[in-house]
Design a protein around this motif. Structure first.
Motif, short mmCIF file in Angstrom:
data_model
loop_
_atom_site.label_atom_id
_atom_site.label_comp_id
_atom_site.label_asym_id
_atom_site.label_seq_id
_atom_site.Cartn_x
_atom_site.Cartn_y
_atom_site.Cartn_z
N TRP A 39 1.09 -0.99 -0.31
CA TRP A 39 -0.13 0.38 0.22
C TRP A 39 1.03 0.94 -0.19
CZ3 TRP A 39 -5.58 -0.89 0.39
CH2 TRP A 39 -5.58 -1.75 0.30
N GLU A 40 0.78 1.97 -0.95
CA GLU A 40 1.38 3.69 -0.56
C GLU A 40 0.64 4.33 -0.98
OE1 GLU A 40 4.48 5.60 -3.86
OE2 GLU A 40 3.55 3.37 -4.49
N ILE A 41 0.96 6.03 -0.39
CA ILE A 41 -0.06 6.77 0.02
C ILE A 41 0.35 7.61 -1.00
CG2 ILE A 41 -0.79 9.35 1.36
CD1 ILE A 41 -0.11 7.10 3.60
N ILE A 42 -0.17 8.31 -2.23
CA ILE A 42 -0.33 8.94 -3.00
C ILE A 42 -0.21 10.40 -2.77
CG2 ILE A 42 -0.44 9.68 -5.00
CD1 ILE A 42 0.01 6.70 -5.16
N SER A 43 -1.42 10.86 -2.08
CA SER A 43 -1.45 12.52 -1.68
C SER A 43 -2.44 12.11 -0.10
CB SER A 43 -2.15 13.20 -2.93
OG SER A 43 -3.41 12.51 -3.62
N PHE A 67 -0.78 5.19 7.85
CA PHE A 67 -1.02 4.17 8.10
C PHE A 67 -0.90 4.09 8.99
CE2 PHE A 67 1.50 3.43 3.56
CZ PHE A 67 -0.06 3.12 2.75
N LEU A 68 -1.83 3.37 9.68
CA LEU A 68 -1.59 2.71 11.67
C LEU A 68 -0.91 1.40 11.67
CD1 LEU A 68 -4.87 4.24 12.59
CD2 LEU A 68 -2.70 4.72 12.92
N THR A 72 -4.91 -0.77 7.91
CA THR A 72 -5.55 0.47 8.27
C THR A 72 -5.30 1.93 7.96
OG1 THR A 72 -6.17 -1.66 10.08
CG2 THR A 72 -6.52 0.60 10.46
N ILE A 73 -5.38 2.96 8.26
CA ILE A 73 -5.54 4.50 8.05
C ILE A 73 -5.86 4.94 8.86
CG2 ILE A 73 -4.39 4.08 5.76
CD1 ILE A 73 -7.41 5.60 4.89
#
Length: 134
Positions: A82-86, A91-92, A101-102
């Motif tokens: 999983w990757e956060i783009i914006s 991430f938890l 879980t975010i």
């Protein structure tokens, strides 16, 4: 004069306390509902020759509340990332698992997350989750 100062003080107090409460009532949406079903036959059909991947949200969308997403695919034993783009997202847990879980931060307005799965034989399947104000 003392009454005017007291009224101004109370008005400012009410203004700022209401403003803070409103930030927690932001209506959010994502592109998840109805997109993926656990019982989609393509996920388990050995005769299906393509790749399929999708995700589900297993909790409600709220600021400062844990949100759980599940990545589903027909890839065999995929490595998931999983990757956060914006966006104001963190991430938890689980950013390398099929369930992540975010949490959306106080400054969240919109954001995008990418989830990738790669099987041991090199097949891959990527999806994007877009979260925004409703």
């Amino acid at each position: 004069m003392k009454n005017i100062k007291a009224v101004i003080f109370l008005a400012l107090l009410l203004f700022f306390s209401c403003k803070e409460d409103e930030s927690m009532l932001i209506s959010l949406k994502d592109n998840v509902p109805g997109l993926c079903l656990d019982n989609d036959p393509r996920l388990t059909d050995p005769n299906f020759t393509g790749t399929i991947c999708c995700f589900q949200r297993n909790s409600t969308l709220n600021i400062n509340t844990p949100i759980v997403y599940k990545y589903l695919t027909n890839l065999s034993n995929p490595m998931v990332k999983w990757e956060i783009i914006s966006g104001d997202i963190k991430f938890l847990s689980g950013n390398d698992k099929s369930i992540v879980t975010i949490q959306l931060g106080n400054n969240f307005q919109s954001g995008e997350i990418k989830v990738s799965g790669v099987s041991s034989d090199g097949l891959s399947c990527d999806e994007f989750i877009i979260i925004e104000e409703n």
